[in-house]
Design a protein around this motif. Structure first.
Motif, mmCIF file in Angstrom:
data_model
loop_
_atom_site.group_PDB
_atom_site.id
_atom_site.type_symbol
_atom_site.label_atom_id
_atom_site.label_comp_id
_atom_site.label_asym_id
_atom_site.label_seq_id
_atom_site.Cartn_x
_atom_site.Cartn_y
_atom_site.Cartn_z
ATOM 1 N N ASP A 1 6.685 6.303 -15.781
ATOM 2 C CA ASP A 1 7.871 6.095 -14.949
ATOM 3 C C ASP A 1 7.600 6.346 -13.466
ATOM 4 N N VAL A 2 6.458 6.957 -13.175
ATOM 5 C CA VAL A 2 6.133 7.285 -11.780
ATOM 6 C C VAL A 2 5.549 6.058 -11.085
ATOM 7 N N ASP A 3 6.155 5.681 -9.980
ATOM 8 C CA ASP A 3 5.615 4.601 -9.155
ATOM 9 C C ASP A 3 4.655 5.238 -8.153
ATOM 10 N N THR B 1 5.169 4.550 -4.324
ATOM 11 C CA THR B 1 6.354 5.218 -3.783
ATOM 12 C C THR B 1 6.115 6.714 -3.622
ATOM 13 N N GLU B 2 5.507 7.316 -4.628
ATOM 14 C CA GLU B 2 5.255 8.759 -4.577
ATOM 15 C C GLU B 2 4.212 9.119 -3.521
ATOM 16 N N GLU C 1 -4.654 -2.926 -3.251
ATOM 17 C CA GLU C 1 -3.470 -2.085 -3.430
ATOM 18 C C GLU C 1 -3.564 -0.805 -2.618
ATOM 19 N N ILE C 2 -4.774 -0.347 -2.355
ATOM 20 C CA ILE C 2 -4.949 0.840 -1.516
ATOM 21 C C ILE C 2 -4.719 0.479 -0.055
ATOM 22 N N GLN C 3 -5.232 -0.669 0.360
ATOM 23 C CA GLN C 3 -4.974 -1.127 1.725
ATOM 24 C C GLN C 3 -3.469 -1.287 1.957
ATOM 25 N N ASP C 4 -2.753 -1.743 0.933
ATOM 26 C CA ASP C 4 -1.310 -1.959 1.060
ATOM 27 C C ASP C 4 -0.537 -0.661 1.247
ATOM 28 N N VAL C 5 -1.034 0.444 0.682
ATOM 29 C CA VAL C 5 -0.308 1.704 0.762
ATOM 30 C C VAL C 5 -0.742 2.550 1.960
ATOM 31 N N ILE D 1 -5.588 9.044 -5.183
ATOM 32 C CA ILE D 1 -4.893 9.338 -3.928
ATOM 33 C C ILE D 1 -3.662 10.198 -4.199
ATOM 34 N N TYR D 2 -2.908 9.835 -5.217
ATOM 35 C CA TYR D 2 -1.723 10.607 -5.603
ATOM 36 C C TYR D 2 -2.106 12.057 -5.893
#
Length: 329
Positions: free
Chosen positions: A19-21, A24-25, A46-50, A297-298
């Protein structure tokens, strides 16, 4: 609490609920902890995007020094995190995976360079930014692929120079400057894979495509390129060019930003050369860069570990050639 097995691994692989995005987190924790995420062009899209900032290694380190963030998460490879720490000693610098090394940086150990310098008294040392902090500490001036020619040109024509660790980049700089620098025999495991044969195959299928190549590629590859330059230079050319197709001879991660900036253009990655026995290399991507993941990263933000530190004595010497570069470029 950090588990012993995490420390042994060099990264945290604690799972999260479905359930964890993660994106977003990650952004929530960045705001909460006053952190910024830096991502190299060669990391997953996806890492470049965040990320807060994307770019090449030195541009990211300089961006880190300019920000007032408390924490820097360097999504790249280990020497890049070291450079961030050298330029931002007061900040907490995190690396999602301490195992993310660099074949080029690893090809030049500080103890080997020290011995080589002793064998060649009177030589100045020009080191590519893709080196460890300890190697930078033995260097007179650091360069990037984008400013290497300009900085080498500032030396007198008869200056004795050791250039390292990338042999291909050094050969290219010798060619365009007319120098005869001593070259360290190092290389990038990705850029070494590209071949003229694979480029010509793509040119046959796409005769109008421009060939873009990073100077870490071998000389024959650079000879058939329309544009030779750093990732930033290649990206700029792709954005500003009126051409619509490009054959790209550098790590394939850059295609994410090229496509994002130029959605109406086509970018074709050069496949790796077929190896001995007909067995091809697995990919044209950097295995080390791809060790960075959203989950890591999280977790590194959650636990504020793994952190990267540089011995103060080494950092004090390593910052000097970087500052010298900034003065000359």
């Amino acid at each position: 609490m950090l588990k012993p097995e995490w420390k042994e691994k060099g990264y945290i692989d604690e799972p999260v609920s479905k359930d964890v995005d993660l994106k977003t987190e990650i952004r929530r924790m960045c705001e909460e902890k006053k952190a910024v995420i830096l991502a190299h062009y060669y990391t997953h899209g996806e890492i470049q995007d965040v990320a807060d900032f994307i770019g090449d290694s030195l541009a990211l380190a300089r961006k880190a020094a300019e920000t007032d963030a408390r924490i820097i998460v360097m999504c790249g490879v280990h020497f890049m995190a070291e450079t961030c720490k050298i330029l931002s000693p007061e900040k907490l610098v995190l690396a999602p995976d301490l195992n993310a090394g660099c074949s080029l940086a690893d090809s030049c150990r500080a103890e080997d360079l020290k011995r080589y310098k002793e064998e060649h008294p009177g030589y100045k040392v020009v080191s590519y930014v893709n080196t460890t902090a300890a190697v930078k500490a033995l260097t007179d001036v650091v360069v990037t692929s984008g400013n290497a020619k300009k900085i080498v040109d500032t030396f007198p024509k008869d200056e004795k120079i050791i250039f390292g660790p990338d042999h291909n980049l050094g050969s290219y700089i010798n060619e365009v400057t007319g120098r005869d620098m001593l070259l360290w025999n190092g290389g990038c495991h990705v850029h070494e894979r590209f071949s003229v044969a694979e480029i010509l195959k793509l040119k046959t299928l796409h005769p109008g495509a421009k060939v873009l190549a990073h100077p870490e590629c071998k000389g024959p590859v650079l000879a058939v390129a329309d544009v030779v330059g750093s990732t930033a230079v290649l990206l700029k050319y792709a954005v500003e060019s009126s051409d619509s197709e490009f054959i790209v001879a550098t790590e394939a991660g850059i295609l994410h930003e090229m496509t994002r900036r130029c959605p109406d253009k086509t970018f074709l990655p050069v496949p790796p050369e077929i190896g001995e026995g007909g067995v091809g290399c697995s990919c044209n991507e950097c295995d080390y860069m791809k060790m960075n993941t959203l989950l890591k990263i999280y977790n590194t933000l959650k636990y504020e570990w793994p952190s990267v530190d540089v011995d103060p004595d080494v950092a004090r010497e390593a910052v000097k050639p970087i500052e010298r570069m900034l003065e000359l470029s």
